[in-house]
Scaffold this active site. Structure first.
Site: not given
Ligand code: F6P
Length: 325
Positions: A16, A77, A108-109, A130, A132, A134, A176, A256
């Site tokens: 993302g 991805r 992480d991916g 990201t 997130d 996270d 996520r 958004i």
């Protein structure tokens, strides 16, 4: 560790997108140029590496991108890259194009891909990007601050109309499986309740009772934040409406949150991390990720990074809960 002189360094964004990725690309490109290395932009994440979709960059190719959200290199991805053949093809492209160092920006991916490429002999370093926030190995990932501010601005607008109509606003935020963004934003907007996947909640005690009590004390609008990882936002809102008898509306913030001009924090952090990533490669390291820990930009191995777990900031959760009366 390798001591070979680097000639070309590739840079890609994967997963993302996040505001600030462009500032990181710019920093990588210009740090390369400062050291006589040719920067190569790779389009659409690992897809571009597998299919040799690349462009040679220079200082001017990254002019003025700091203020732009998204990523000038596009992102994707890549399923093919999850296979051994995909990784081998990507490594082959690197060798063919003379790319002897690679900076990957993502989560992480993305770092798992960099670890696999490092095992194939390509020097790699990751930068956390990201919204997130996270990624366990780092306190901060590029994009979080801008996404939080975007959500806060939108919720402030919602608050205006919710106040006029004396309603409850249930707002779903991205993240996520994690609640970092929801918690941070929830605290900033003064939410009555913040629901995160890391913490179980009781509909009656944590939400309905607080709203009833607030209503009794003349509070006329309420914000309930739901992290997307909790799920069932619409059902939660419906239940709140039934139990409180107050008109309730749902807003799904959605993508958004991923757009917009990056904040100062994201631009500066991305510039620091991009610079540090190239330095890491120049020093001959591979299989590394640039992290922000204890207020310092540092590096750790990707293997170590991928084994770490990140907890929610439970103190922040406590603060938000205690002052939302
Ligand atoms: O990881 C960033 C993120 O925006 C998450 O918050 C969200 O769950 C996911 O990506 C959405 O992915 P997509 O853009 O593929 O719908």
């Amino acid at each position: 560790m390798t001591q070979k002189k680097l000639r070309r360094i590739g840079v890609l964004t994967s997963g993302g997108d996040a505001p600030g990725m462009n500032a990181a690309i710019r920093s990588v490109v210009r740090t390369c140029i400062q050291h006589g290395i040719v920067p190569i932009g790779i389009y659409r994440g690992y897809n571009g590496l597998i299919h040799s979709n690349v462009v040679e960059l220079n200082a001017r190719s990254v002019n003025g991108i700091t203020s732009r959200g998204g990523t000038m290199l596009y992102t994707a991805r890549c399923e093919e890259f999850r296979t051994k053949e995909g990784v081998e093809r990507a490594a082959k492209t690197c060798r063919y194009l003379g790319i002897d160092g690679l900076v990957v920006i993502g989560g992480d991916g993305t770092f798992r891909g960099a670890r696999d490429l490092s095992a194939e002999g390509i020097n790699t370093v990751g930068i956390p990007g990201t919204i997130d926030n996270d990624i366990a190995c780092t306190d901060y990932s590029i994009g979080f601050d801008t996404a939080a501010n975007t959500a806060i601005e939108a919720i402030d607008k919602l608050t205006d109309t919710m106040q006029s109509h004396e309603r409850i606003s249930v707002v779903e935020l991205m993240g996520r499986n994690a609640g970092h963004l929801a918690l941070y934003v929830g605290l900033a907007v003064g939410a009555t309740a913040i629901l995160v996947p890391e913490h179980p909640f009781d509909m009656e005690a944590d939400i309905v009772e607080k709203i009833r009590e607030g209503h009794y004390n003349n509070k006329r609008h309420f914000i309930v934040i739901v992290a997307e990882g909790v799920g069932h936002t619409t059902e939660i809102a419906q239940r709140i409406k039934e139990l409180t008898g107050i008109e309730t509306r749902v807003t799904i913030m959605g993508h958004i949150q991923r757009g917009g001009s990056p904040s100062a924090r994201d631009r500066v952090m991305a510039s620091r991390m991009g610079h540090y990533a190239v330095k890491t490669l120049l020093e001959g390291h591979t299989n590394q990720v640039v992290v922000y820990r204890n207020a310092l930009v540092q590096r750790i191995t990707i293997d170590e990074a991928l084994q770490m777990k990140k907890d929610l900031d439970f103190y922040l959760y406590e603060v938000a809960r205690d002052i939302s009366i």
